[in-house]
Design a protein around this motif. Structure first.
Motif, short mmCIF file in Angstrom:
data_model
loop_
_atom_site.label_atom_id
_atom_site.label_comp_id
_atom_site.label_asym_id
_atom_site.label_seq_id
_atom_site.Cartn_x
_atom_site.Cartn_y
_atom_site.Cartn_z
N ALA A 13 -7.24 2.88 0.30
CA ALA A 13 -7.45 4.33 0.19
C ALA A 13 -7.50 4.99 1.56
CB ALA A 13 -8.73 4.62 -0.60
N GLN A 14 -8.20 4.37 2.52
CA GLN A 14 -8.26 4.92 3.88
C GLN A 14 -6.88 4.95 4.51
OE1 GLN A 14 -11.06 2.00 5.29
NE2 GLN A 14 -12.62 3.58 5.63
N PHE A 15 -6.17 3.83 4.40
CA PHE A 15 -4.83 3.73 4.98
C PHE A 15 -3.90 4.80 4.42
CE2 PHE A 15 -0.46 2.13 4.62
CZ PHE A 15 -0.17 1.90 5.95
N LEU A 16 -3.88 4.94 3.10
CA LEU A 16 -3.00 5.93 2.47
C LEU A 16 -3.38 7.35 2.88
CD1 LEU A 16 -2.46 4.46 -1.10
CD2 LEU A 16 -0.78 4.69 0.74
N TRP A 17 -4.67 7.65 2.95
CA TRP A 17 -5.08 8.98 3.33
C TRP A 17 -4.62 9.31 4.75
CZ3 TRP A 17 -7.77 11.68 6.97
CH2 TRP A 17 -8.09 13.00 6.64
N ILE A 18 -4.80 8.36 5.66
CA ILE A 18 -4.42 8.59 7.06
C ILE A 18 -2.90 8.73 7.19
CG2 ILE A 18 -4.35 7.52 9.35
CD1 ILE A 18 -7.16 6.34 8.62
N VAL A 19 -2.13 7.86 6.54
CA VAL A 19 -0.67 7.93 6.63
C VAL A 19 -0.16 9.22 5.99
CG1 VAL A 19 1.48 6.87 5.84
CG2 VAL A 19 -0.31 5.45 6.84
N GLN A 20 -0.67 9.56 4.81
CA GLN A 20 -0.23 10.79 4.15
C GLN A 20 -0.57 12.01 5.00
OE1 GLN A 20 -2.19 10.22 0.39
NE2 GLN A 20 -0.35 9.33 -0.56
N TRP A 67 0.83 -1.20 0.00
CA TRP A 67 0.00 0.00 0.00
C TRP A 67 0.87 1.26 0.00
CZ3 TRP A 67 -4.55 -1.16 3.89
CH2 TRP A 67 -5.35 -2.16 3.35
N LEU A 68 1.96 1.25 0.76
CA LEU A 68 2.87 2.40 0.76
C LEU A 68 3.49 2.58 -0.63
CD1 LEU A 68 4.65 1.94 4.20
CD2 LEU A 68 2.91 3.63 3.62
N ASN A 69 3.86 1.48 -1.27
CA ASN A 69 4.39 1.57 -2.63
C ASN A 69 3.34 2.15 -3.58
OD1 ASN A 69 6.94 0.52 -2.06
ND2 ASN A 69 6.28 -1.58 -2.42
N ALA A 70 2.09 1.70 -3.45
CA ALA A 70 1.01 2.19 -4.31
C ALA A 70 0.77 3.69 -4.11
CB ALA A 70 -0.27 1.41 -4.04
N GLY A 71 1.02 4.18 -2.90
CA GLY A 71 0.85 5.59 -2.60
C GLY A 71 2.09 6.42 -2.84
N TYR A 72 3.13 5.81 -3.39
CA TYR A 72 4.40 6.47 -3.68
C TYR A 72 5.02 7.10 -2.43
CZ TYR A 72 2.70 5.79 -8.40
OH TYR A 72 2.20 5.22 -9.55
N ILE A 73 4.91 6.41 -1.33
CA ILE A 73 5.52 6.86 -0.08
C ILE A 73 6.83 6.10 0.08
CG2 ILE A 73 5.27 6.96 2.43
CD1 ILE A 73 2.21 7.06 1.97
N GLU A 74 7.94 6.83 0.02
CA GLU A 74 9.26 6.21 0.12
C GLU A 74 9.47 5.66 1.52
OE1 GLU A 74 12.59 8.48 -1.29
OE2 GLU A 74 11.29 9.55 -2.71
N HIS A 75 9.95 4.42 1.57
CA HIS A 75 10.13 3.76 2.86
C HIS A 75 11.16 2.64 2.74
CE1 HIS A 75 7.25 1.32 0.66
NE2 HIS A 75 7.68 0.29 1.38
N TYR A 76 11.60 2.16 3.90
CA TYR A 76 12.46 0.98 3.96
C TYR A 76 12.24 0.30 5.30
CZ TYR A 76 15.63 3.79 6.84
OH TYR A 76 16.16 4.58 7.82
#
Length: 142
Positions: free
Chosen positions: A102-109, A3-12
């Protein structure tokens, strides 16, 4: 992590703490760590901001206002023996009942943006301990 990858949120993924670290936020001056821990009933997003010891009293006085200005975040000060004081920023996401991408990405972003705005505000107030400045010894006043 998909989901983080789908939202283009850089992570490791960190091998030491098994948290999912947010690269973009951690690259900012004053930010020590920013990570997501996925637990059984929810996920917690935490960030640590290193602050000047001389700003500690002002930060403590300003905590109520900061918590009101960033209602989705929990902001508090952490002071551990030999380390510089840190401002801990946290957001908790209940996931046991289920959540979609979508909910997860909105909250994290939203949490990442609010944390970044808080960091900028703390910097403007002169509370940050920046890497390029020398550590000044903290002198207790009695």
């Amino acid at each position: 992590m998909r989901w983080l990858n789908a939202g283009y949120i850089e992570h490791y993924v960190c091998e030491n703490c098994h948290g999912i670290h947010f690269s973009e936020l951690q690259a900012l001056d004053g930010m020590l760590e920013s990570r997501l821990f996925v637990e059984h009933e929810g996920s917690i997003l935490t960030s640590e901001i290193e602050v000047r010891p001389t700003a500690l009293l002002a930060i403590m006085a300003d905590l109520t206002r900061l918590n009101m200005n960033y209602p989705s975040l929990k902001i508090f000060v952490d002071i551990v023996d030999d380390n510089l004081p840190r401002l801990i920023v946290a957001d908790y996401l209940h996931t046991q009942a289920g959540i979609d991408q979508a909910q997860f990405l909105w909250i994290v972003q939203h949490a990442l943006i609010a944390t970044q705005q808080l960091l900028l505000e703390i910097a403007e107030l002169g509370f940050l301990m920046l890497e390029d400045e020398p550590e000044k010894p903290f002198v207790a006043v009695h």
